[in-house]
Write an enzyme that holds these catalytic residues in place. Structure first.
Site, PDB file in Angstrom:
ATOM      1  N   GLU A  76      12.800  34.739   0.110  1.00  0.00           N
ATOM      2  CA  GLU A  76      11.366  35.036  -0.304  1.00  0.00           C
ATOM      3  C   GLU A  76      11.192  33.921  -1.267  1.00  0.00           C
ATOM      4  O   GLU A  76      11.987  33.540  -2.267  1.00  0.00           O
ATOM      5  CB  GLU A  76      11.089  36.192  -1.017  1.00  0.00           C
ATOM      6  CG  GLU A  76       9.654  36.431  -1.602  1.00  0.00           C
ATOM      7  CD  GLU A  76       9.514  37.793  -2.065  1.00  0.00           C
ATOM      8  OE1 GLU A  76      10.240  38.386  -3.137  1.00  0.00           O
ATOM      9  OE2 GLU A  76       8.367  38.391  -1.936  1.00  0.00           O
ATOM     10  N   GLU A  94       9.384  49.264  -3.761  1.00  0.00           N
ATOM     11  CA  GLU A  94       8.494  48.415  -2.802  1.00  0.00           C
ATOM     12  C   GLU A  94       8.864  46.930  -3.345  1.00  0.00           C
ATOM     13  O   GLU A  94       8.380  46.351  -4.501  1.00  0.00           O
ATOM     14  CB  GLU A  94       6.942  48.703  -3.537  1.00  0.00           C
ATOM     15  CG  GLU A  94       6.397  50.052  -3.008  1.00  0.00           C
ATOM     16  CD  GLU A  94       6.048  50.265  -1.567  1.00  0.00           C
ATOM     17  OE1 GLU A  94       6.402  49.130  -0.852  1.00  0.00           O
ATOM     18  OE2 GLU A  94       5.397  51.310  -1.257  1.00  0.00           O
ATOM     19  N   CYS A 128       3.191  40.246  -1.818  1.00  0.00           N
ATOM     20  CA  CYS A 128       4.538  40.674  -1.364  1.00  0.00           C
ATOM     21  C   CYS A 128       4.242  40.557   0.242  1.00  0.00           C
ATOM     22  O   CYS A 128       5.400  40.196   0.902  1.00  0.00           O
ATOM     23  CB  CYS A 128       4.900  42.015  -1.590  1.00  0.00           C
ATOM     24  SG  CYS A 128       3.406  43.167  -1.657  1.00  0.00           S
ATOM     25  N   LYS A 181       5.087  50.717 -16.810  1.00  0.00           N
ATOM     26  CA  LYS A 181       5.781  49.715 -17.395  1.00  0.00           C
ATOM     27  C   LYS A 181       5.194  48.347 -16.721  1.00  0.00           C
ATOM     28  O   LYS A 181       5.908  48.085 -15.804  1.00  0.00           O
ATOM     29  CB  LYS A 181       7.374  49.858 -17.215  1.00  0.00           C
ATOM     30  CG  LYS A 181       8.191  49.244 -18.416  1.00  0.00           C
ATOM     31  CD  LYS A 181       8.007  47.888 -18.710  1.00  0.00           C
ATOM     32  CE  LYS A 181       8.806  47.134 -17.551  1.00  0.00           C
ATOM     33  NZ  LYS A 181       8.423  45.534 -17.537  1.00  0.00           N
TER      34      LYS A 181
HETATM   35  P1  NAD Z   1      10.744  41.529 -11.068  1.00  0.00           P
HETATM   36  O1  NAD Z   1      11.669  42.241 -10.318  1.00  0.00           O
HETATM   37  O2  NAD Z   1      11.396  40.654 -11.935  1.00  0.00           O
HETATM   38  O3  NAD Z   1      10.153  42.664 -11.959  1.00  0.00           O
HETATM   39  C1  NAD Z   1       9.157  43.405 -11.489  1.00  0.00           C
HETATM   40  C2  NAD Z   1       9.376  44.593 -12.759  1.00  0.00           C
HETATM   41  O4  NAD Z   1      10.654  45.070 -12.863  1.00  0.00           O
HETATM   42  C3  NAD Z   1       8.700  44.073 -13.971  1.00  0.00           C
HETATM   43  O5  NAD Z   1       8.001  45.054 -14.745  1.00  0.00           O
HETATM   44  C4  NAD Z   1       9.976  43.673 -14.773  1.00  0.00           C
HETATM   45  O6  NAD Z   1      10.052  43.939 -16.393  1.00  0.00           O
HETATM   46  C5  NAD Z   1      10.840  45.038 -14.536  1.00  0.00           C
HETATM   47  N1  NAD Z   1      12.224  45.129 -14.309  1.00  0.00           N
HETATM   48  C6  NAD Z   1      13.043  43.893 -14.087  1.00  0.00           C
HETATM   49  N2  NAD Z   1      14.222  44.325 -14.225  1.00  0.00           N
HETATM   50  C7  NAD Z   1      14.457  45.413 -14.629  1.00  0.00           C
HETATM   51  C8  NAD Z   1      15.560  46.533 -14.984  1.00  0.00           C
HETATM   52  N3  NAD Z   1      16.809  46.054 -14.807  1.00  0.00           N
HETATM   53  N4  NAD Z   1      15.240  47.711 -15.300  1.00  0.00           N
HETATM   54  C9  NAD Z   1      13.684  48.036 -15.560  1.00  0.00           C
HETATM   55  N5  NAD Z   1      12.743  47.277 -15.143  1.00  0.00           N
HETATM   56  C10 NAD Z   1      13.029  45.996 -14.796  1.00  0.00           C
HETATM   57  O7  NAD Z   1       9.710  40.965 -10.008  1.00  0.00           O
HETATM   58  P2  NAD Z   1       8.472  39.936 -10.456  1.00  0.00           P
HETATM   59  O8  NAD Z   1       9.042  38.552 -10.489  1.00  0.00           O
HETATM   60  O9  NAD Z   1       7.699  40.498 -11.489  1.00  0.00           O
HETATM   61  O10 NAD Z   1       7.671  40.196  -9.262  1.00  0.00           O
HETATM   62  C11 NAD Z   1       8.026  39.508  -7.999  1.00  0.00           C
HETATM   63  C12 NAD Z   1       8.648  40.283  -6.930  1.00  0.00           C
HETATM   64  O11 NAD Z   1       7.669  41.649  -6.613  1.00  0.00           O
HETATM   65  C13 NAD Z   1       8.606  39.968  -5.603  1.00  0.00           C
HETATM   66  O12 NAD Z   1       9.899  39.982  -4.981  1.00  0.00           O
HETATM   67  C14 NAD Z   1       7.597  40.556  -4.713  1.00  0.00           C
HETATM   68  O13 NAD Z   1       7.795  40.504  -3.201  1.00  0.00           O
HETATM   69  C15 NAD Z   1       7.628  41.877  -5.328  1.00  0.00           C
HETATM   70  N6  NAD Z   1       6.412  42.639  -5.088  1.00  0.00           N
HETATM   71  C16 NAD Z   1       6.472  43.704  -4.028  1.00  0.00           C
HETATM   72  C17 NAD Z   1       5.333  44.322  -3.685  1.00  0.00           C
HETATM   73  C18 NAD Z   1       5.334  45.591  -2.921  1.00  0.00           C
HETATM   74  O14 NAD Z   1       4.729  46.304  -2.887  1.00  0.00           O
HETATM   75  N7  NAD Z   1       6.328  45.510  -2.015  1.00  0.00           N
HETATM   76  C19 NAD Z   1       4.123  44.044  -4.512  1.00  0.00           C
HETATM   77  C20 NAD Z   1       4.279  43.067  -5.529  1.00  0.00           C
HETATM   78  C21 NAD Z   1       5.305  42.271  -5.651  1.00  0.00           C
END
Ligand code: NAD
Length: 498
Positions: A404, A270, A304, A195
């Site tokens: 962050e 993650e 991240c 997804k």
């Molecule tokens: P986000 O949490 O808004 O979304 C991430 C994913 O989760 C998207 O596909 C979104 O549609 C989905 N999502 C959101 N709410 C959901 C729910 N209630 N149920 C199911 N799916 C849901 O994050 P973002 O803005 O897309 O990305 C930025 C964040 O990702 C930052 O905090 C960054 O640090 C983190 N990140 C972490 C890593 C890692 O490996 N640790 C890598 C890249 C990004």
């Protein structure tokens, strides 16, 4: 796809690359089995980060698409399990070759939609091909064992796939993150439902089609575009889903972890970071400045592991801050599709508003603007631009020092002693990554052992590889998504007493 297109270089590049990868007339929807199934949910608009213009709109998969995808993935998991481990390995290797062969259109599609410079996208596509080749070698090597128990039993320990694993990914490195997660899930013998972020689903669709072309059976890789709370939540509730791997924000991670716990399925999370780059006065300051710059401004800070806090020993603080500001001013900002571009725009309007809001809040709290803070001149109006930004005189209590940002914003803080540097590094709820720059090998070991971070570098930054365990502590997550630890996470451990 052409129907929803607006003018502009990114729209054109996205259309052409999508057609080249998916076939003439293809429109975004869910990749289920061997074709695109149009969504039936609400419309989602993809925006060109460089101009703010609409690229296209698609309908999210929604509950109906999620149910259909889960059933297809369940069938796919059986087909995948029916292959011998070496046959699965050959298919993963062939998929890697396909990705390498398609790296040019994949990179252009990624750059146009995510705003990441095409030169970075090319490197990431090549890295994904290597991830598949790496995991191809593991399909027949994750062995069980015999335990010498104090009875007459013969006890074997086996690793069995979960069946269907759901991977939910963010927008900052869509193809790279897809490869990072899907490859070990498949190497462990599972099928995967991916997804992707609603903002960046296109390269994930192409990635899945390449799997099928490489001989990975139908249903083993399913891609379901849509929003988190609707499509993501429906997938997470699907009974076929036996595990979830989530890459994203701590806030969404908490929701997903709680949903998984309610269903009694395991979750690898993650999440975000606020990583500290610690520079001592005995470090090679030229290398430390270049390293600090790359640590935060690569990927426009949307990484991240971004080194978003620069902790510098007071005696060299002013010199280092000046060197990083000088380096930042030399970074070539430009259109993501220009091969010369080193830094593109922020990926979407929501993130741009968040990042610029946090800079304003930091300045209001008393931080000093050393570089950036505004959109650089000469770039298209309406795009989500922000010049590389450096804030000094940041105090540990400020939000800009603790939360962050996930954008091109570096907060510099001075320290006096090693003890203080470690305490400052650990003064956030995160524990994802960090680095120390020093000529003293004893200090390097001491600091690396005491900073809470899943990944820590000495005199370097940003190196990661699928063969090495990656993940965080605290608000940065639970579990490891790479290395042999990922195979353990993506399998059930079964003990058989004979
Ligand atoms: P986000 O949490 O808004 O979304 C991430 C994913 O989760 C998207 O596909 C979104 O549609 C989905 N999502 C959101 N709410 C959901 C729910 N209630 N149920 C199911 N799916 C849901 O994050 P973002 O803005 O897309 O990305 C930025 C964040 O990702 C930052 O905090 C960054 O640090 C983190 N990140 C972490 C890593 C890692 O490996 N640790 C890598 C890249 C990004």
């Amino acid at each position: 796809m052409a129907d929803g297109m607006a003018g502009g270089a990114s729209s054109l590049a996205a259309t052409e690359a999508f057609k080249a990868l998916m076939g003439e007339g293809a429109s975004p929807g869910a990749w289920i089995g061997s074709r695109i199934v149009p969504g039936t949910g609400s419309p989602v608009t993809l925006t060109d980060p460089a101009t703010g213009a609409e690229i296209l709109a698609y309908a999210e998969a929604g509950a109906e698409g999620a149910a259909r995808a889960a059933a297809a993935a369940e069938a796919g998991s059986r087909a995948w399990a029916a292959l011998t481990p070496p046959a699965r390995g050959r298919a993963l290797w062939a998929w890697g070759e396909r990705v390498a062969g398609a790296s040019e259109p994949l990179a252009r599609l990624e750059a146009a939609v995510s705003g990441k410079p095409v030169r970075d996208c090319l490197r990431e596509a090549a890295a994904v091909a290597d991830m598949l080749r790496y995991w191809a070698g593991w399909t027949d090597k994750f062995e069980g064992r015999v335990v010498p128990v104090p009875t007459t039993h013969h006890v074997t320990v086996r690793h069995e796939p979960h069946g269907v694993i759901l991977a939910i990914t963010p927008w900052n490195a869509p193809l790279f993150t897809a490869g990072w997660n899907v490859a070990p899930i498949l190497a462990a013998g599972n099928a995967c439902i991916l997804k992707p972020s609603e903002f960046t689903p296109l390269t994930s669709l192409a990635f899945a089609k390449l799997a099928l072309e490489a001989g990975v059976p139908e249903g083993v890789v399913t891609v379901v575009p849509g929003t988190g709370p609707v499509t993501g939540a429906a997938l997470l509730a699907a009974p076929e889903v036996a595990q979830v791997v989530f890459v994203g924000s701590p806030e969404a991670g908490a929701v997903i972890g709680a949903s998984a716990a309610r269903r009694g399925i395991p979750a690898v999370l993650e999440l975000g970071g606020k990583s500290a780059n610690i520079v001592f006065d005995d470090a090679d300051l030229g290398r430390a400045a270049a390293g600090a710059q790359a640590a935060i401004f690569a990927g426009c800070g949307q990484s991240c592991v971004a080194g978003s806090r620069l902790l510098v020993q007071r005696s060299v603080h002013a010199r280092l801050v000046e060197a990083v500001a000088e380096g930042a001013a030399r970074i070539r900002l430009g259109h993501p599709l220009d091969p010369e571009t080193e830094m593109g725009p922020i990926a979407n309007a929501r993130q741009h508003a968040k990042v610029t809001g946090m800079v304003a809040e930091g300045l209001a709290a008393g931080a000093r603007l050393v570089a950036g803070g505004v959109a650089p001149p000469g770039l298209p109006d309406g795009g989500f631009w922000l010049a590389p930004t450096l804030l000094a005189d940041v105090s540990p209590a400020m939000a800009i020092a603790r939360d962050e940002v996930f954008g091109p914003v570096l907060a510099a803080l001075p320290f006096d002693t090693e003890e203080e540097a470690i305490a400052l590094a650990n003064a956030t709820r995160f524990g994802l990554a960090g680095a120390v720059w020093t000529a003293d090998v004893g200090r390097a070991h001491r600091v690396a052992a005491r900073v809470k971070a899943g990944t820590f570098w000495v005199n370097g930054y940003r190196s990661i590889h699928v063969s090495v365990p990656f993940g965080g502590f605290g608000a940065s997550g639970i579990g490891r998504s790479s290395g042999v630890e990922a195979l353990a996470a993506y399998t059930l451990t079964l003990a058989v007493w004979i």
